[in-house]
Design an enzyme around this catalytic site. Structure first.
Site, PDB file in Angstrom:
ATOM      1  N   CYS A   1       0.758  -1.336   0.151  1.00  0.00           N
ATOM      2  CA  CYS A   1       0.013   0.002   0.161  1.00  0.00           C
ATOM      3  C   CYS A   1       1.006   1.215   0.073  1.00  0.00           C
ATOM      4  O   CYS A   1       0.220   2.193  -0.300  1.00  0.00           O
ATOM      5  CB  CYS A   1      -0.847  -0.139   1.058  1.00  0.00           C
ATOM      6  SG  CYS A   1      -2.178  -1.463   1.056  1.00  0.00           S
TER       7      CYS A   1
ATOM      8  N   HIS B   1      -3.151   7.536   1.599  1.00  0.00           N
ATOM      9  CA  HIS B   1      -3.427   6.233   1.132  1.00  0.00           C
ATOM     10  C   HIS B   1      -5.139   5.890   1.802  1.00  0.00           C
ATOM     11  O   HIS B   1      -5.332   5.964   2.962  1.00  0.00           O
ATOM     12  CB  HIS B   1      -2.801   5.108   1.648  1.00  0.00           C
ATOM     13  CG  HIS B   1      -3.085   3.835   1.526  1.00  0.00           C
ATOM     14  ND1 HIS B   1      -3.623   3.220   0.305  1.00  0.00           N
ATOM     15  CD2 HIS B   1      -3.157   2.625   2.540  1.00  0.00           C
ATOM     16  CE1 HIS B   1      -4.121   2.159   0.824  1.00  0.00           C
ATOM     17  NE2 HIS B   1      -3.674   1.727   1.882  1.00  0.00           N
TER      18      HIS B   1
ATOM     19  N   ASN C   1      -9.998   0.054  -0.568  1.00  0.00           N
ATOM     20  CA  ASN C   1      -8.464   0.032  -0.265  1.00  0.00           C
ATOM     21  C   ASN C   1      -8.061  -0.541  -1.845  1.00  0.00           C
ATOM     22  O   ASN C   1      -8.079  -1.822  -1.741  1.00  0.00           O
ATOM     23  CB  ASN C   1      -8.173  -0.668   0.853  1.00  0.00           C
ATOM     24  CG  ASN C   1      -6.653  -0.594   0.996  1.00  0.00           C
ATOM     25  OD1 ASN C   1      -5.891  -0.333   0.093  1.00  0.00           O
ATOM     26  ND2 ASN C   1      -5.965  -1.161   2.285  1.00  0.00           N
TER      27      ASN C   1
END
Length: 323
Positions: A114, A250, A280
């Site tokens: 990520c 993020h 996500n």
């Protein structure tokens, strides 16, 4: 004068299929309310059969090139952040290079889960600052739907697929925090926490595997580390929190996003939030959010932006840039 890596184009791509939270109720002990309250996610996009990470990355790159008024022939390098490349090798970046019709330059993948796009931006900035490239496509693209355990309600409802891209170009600046472009970066990792977020497959197992996550433990690390790396990058840029126009984090879940903004002393109206629509998307989430932020009219030329991310490894970092 200082050679800066300036964003001149942004674009993104999302698969056609949209999956609302309610779709999970048929197969899992979950509900729309349960998912929203814990993550802020309402829907996400999933890639179609045969639609790959490199395909989505190429579409996002084409959108970024179009917005910049440039062609693939103008690009010297591609840096692609992904944990879900089409194949073990070659890199997804070289596949994008081929799909764009490029016959010169170089391309490579960056894998920091990520945090991947922050790492990719830092790499691209170094290439431009050192004179190795004048224009770099920086892409984040993921197909996490292909590494989901659809029986694990704690993970499979959180992730989505997509891609985002920025085109960076070398421009001369004054060497101050008022310059356009990337002003500072900060990268970190700590392998002691590798078991908090990982995929239980790969070359050593001869299987693709599934994502496994200790969500509560990741959350415990996230807010503190994200706020800290953002402050470090701002300090290196010679800027203060008061000068920040936007945090583009993020998009892991709304609780981490809110917690980090609070820790930094910034209101949520200075945060670009897209997690409700995308879930996500790992390394794709920051470029997706940047591109959407421009589309919404939130991000404007001259804005001071902080991007920050944390992912498996653990790996985390931040980039400060002026749009």
């Amino acid at each position: 004068m200082t050679r800066r890596a300036v964003v001149i184009g942004a674009g993104h791509y999302l698969p056609d299929r949209i999956v609302e939270n309610a779709e999970f109720e048929a197969t899992l002990d979950t509900s729309d309310e349960w998912i929203r309250s814990r993550s802020g996610i309402e829907r996400r996009h999933f890639a179609a059969e045969g639609e790959t990470t490199s395909h989505m990355a190429t579409r996002a790159a084409e959108a970024a090139l179009k917005s910049a008024g440039r062609s693939a022939d103008d690009v010297d390098a591609i840096v692609l952040a992904t944990s879900t490349a089409d194949l073990t090798f070659p890199s997804a970046a070289t596949m994008v290079q081929s799909q764009l019709g490029m016959t010169k330059g170089f391309a490579f993948d960056v894998q920091a889960v990520c945090a991947g796009f922050v790492y990719a931006l830092s790499n691209a900035n170094a290439l431009i600052a050192s004179g190795q490239a004048d224009r770099v496509l920086v892409i984040g693209a993921e197909t996490f739907s292909r590494i989901m355990d659809w029986t694990d309600r704690s993970t499979c409802v959180l992730f989505g697929d997509g891609a985002g891209a920025l085109l960076l170009e070398a421009q001369e600046g004054e060497g101050t925090s008022k310059d356009r472009g990337i002003l500072a970066t900060d990268l970190n990792s700590d392998g002691r926490y590798k078991d908090l977020l990982y995929v239980d497959g790969g070359v050593s197992t001869q299987s693709t595997g599934y994502l496994r996550m200790q969500g509560n433990q990741v959350f415990r690390h996230a807010v503190e580390k994200l706020a800290s790396t953002a402050h470090t990058a701002l300090e290196r840029a010679g800027a203060s929190t008061d000068e920040v126009d936007w945090i583009v984090p993020h998009q892991a879940n709304i609780r981490i996003i809110q917690g980090t903004a609070k820790k930094m002393g910034l209101p949520m109206d200075k945060v670009v939030v897209t997690v409700q629509d995308h879930g996500n998307t790992s390394a794709a989430s920051i470029p997706l959010a940047l591109s959407v932020g421009v589309e919404r009219g939130q991000i404007k030329p001259g804005d001071l932006i902080v991007t920050e991310a944390i992912g498996g490894g653990l790996a985390w970092g931040a980039v400060v840039l002026r749009w």
